[in-house]
Enzyme design. Sequence first.
Site, short mmCIF file in Angstrom:
data_model
loop_
_atom_site.label_atom_id
_atom_site.label_comp_id
_atom_site.label_asym_id
_atom_site.label_seq_id
_atom_site.Cartn_x
_atom_site.Cartn_y
_atom_site.Cartn_z
CG HIS A 84 33.34 41.97 93.22
ND1 HIS A 84 33.99 41.99 92.01
CD2 HIS A 84 32.39 42.91 93.12
CE1 HIS A 84 33.44 42.90 91.22
NE2 HIS A 84 32.46 43.47 91.89
CD GLU A 111 37.78 41.91 92.97
OE1 GLU A 111 38.83 41.37 92.66
OE2 GLU A 111 36.65 41.43 92.68
CG HIS A 231 38.11 37.65 85.64
ND1 HIS A 231 37.42 36.59 85.13
CD2 HIS A 231 37.21 38.38 86.34
CE1 HIS A 231 36.15 36.71 85.47
NE2 HIS A 231 35.99 37.77 86.22
N1 PXP Z 1 39.45 40.47 89.67
C1 PXP Z 1 38.20 40.98 89.55
C2 PXP Z 1 38.06 42.45 89.32
C3 PXP Z 1 37.07 40.17 89.65
O1 PXP Z 1 35.84 40.69 89.53
C4 PXP Z 1 37.24 38.79 89.90
C5 PXP Z 1 36.03 37.91 90.04
O2 PXP Z 1 35.29 38.30 91.17
C6 PXP Z 1 38.55 38.29 90.02
C7 PXP Z 1 39.63 39.15 89.89
C8 PXP Z 1 38.82 36.85 90.27
O3 PXP Z 1 38.45 36.09 89.16
P1 PXP Z 1 38.41 34.51 89.24
O4 PXP Z 1 37.31 34.14 90.19
O5 PXP Z 1 38.15 34.07 87.84
O6 PXP Z 1 39.74 34.04 89.75
#
Ligand code: PXP
Length: 279
Positions: A84, A111, A231
């Site tokens: 990301h 992302e 997430h």
């Molecule tokens: N999906 C998105 C859109 C995110 O922004 C993130 C964090 O960068 C994640 C998934 C992954 O989240 P986590 O680090 O809590 O596993």
Amino acid sequence: MQRYNKKLIYANLFAKFKKSSYLFAYVNFFSYLCSVFDHTTMTKLSVNINKVATLRNARGGNLPDVQRFAVDCELFGAQGITVHPRPDERHIRKEDVYQLKSMVTTELNVEGNPTEEFLALVTDVRPTQVTLVPDDPGQLTSNHGWDTRRNLDFLKGVVNQLHAYRIRVSIFVDPDPVMVEYALRTGADRVELYTGPYAELFRIDPKRAIEKYRPAAMKAHELGLGMNAGHDLNLKNLKPFIQAFPWTAEVSIGHAIVCDALYLGIQETIQEYLECLKK
Ligand code: PXP
């Protein structure tokens, strides 16, 4: 047997045929058929390596080596790598994205908020998948999905642009069936359900956490729209989610994987997450 909204499914497929080359449409059609008829297809684990870049940036050198970490994750069984890149490059830098593209042999998922700068980067790099996230430049981490109804025209334009580069597009949404339905109308291939609230509620009431996500997950399934999730997923809450929604195509997990790896090592950690994804 689920009841599918055939009209919407055919309209979606027809739109894909019209917009893309026949080969691209065949691939989409094939993966759609797989997702509908074969729930035993394993959910892919995409490891989000932002935190590894944060650690590297803390000291200014190249330790840990982000690219090597990505390749090792693949070696240990991860089926994808997620990054990301944020405008301030506080973890993943643009340069990392280019290097990862040449090294990752599974699926690279990038992302971000589709600003001009982001779109220039991803259309140049051409990862397997782009996940559109509506976050502000300085935001600590993503904390909500798109309002796909309000942003329908904008998102349609972005999806078209990315499809022209043969990039699969996923849209990050809150667990709301209306947002899922409008995501389909943008022409996107998938949605990513924002699982932050799932993880939070799971700690108090696991059953209610699943039920809160059921309408949106069912809507994606019925519409034949691919579904990712991400997430705050971890070794406790991942398996129940996958058991409830076995059509989940991919989970992207970063924070918990890195935390677990501090104790277990990254190889063992990835094995444990892959175990959770078995149906
Ligand atoms: N999906 C998105 C859109 C995110 O922004 C993130 C964090 O960068 C994640 C998934 C992954 O989240 P986590 O680090 O809590 O596993």
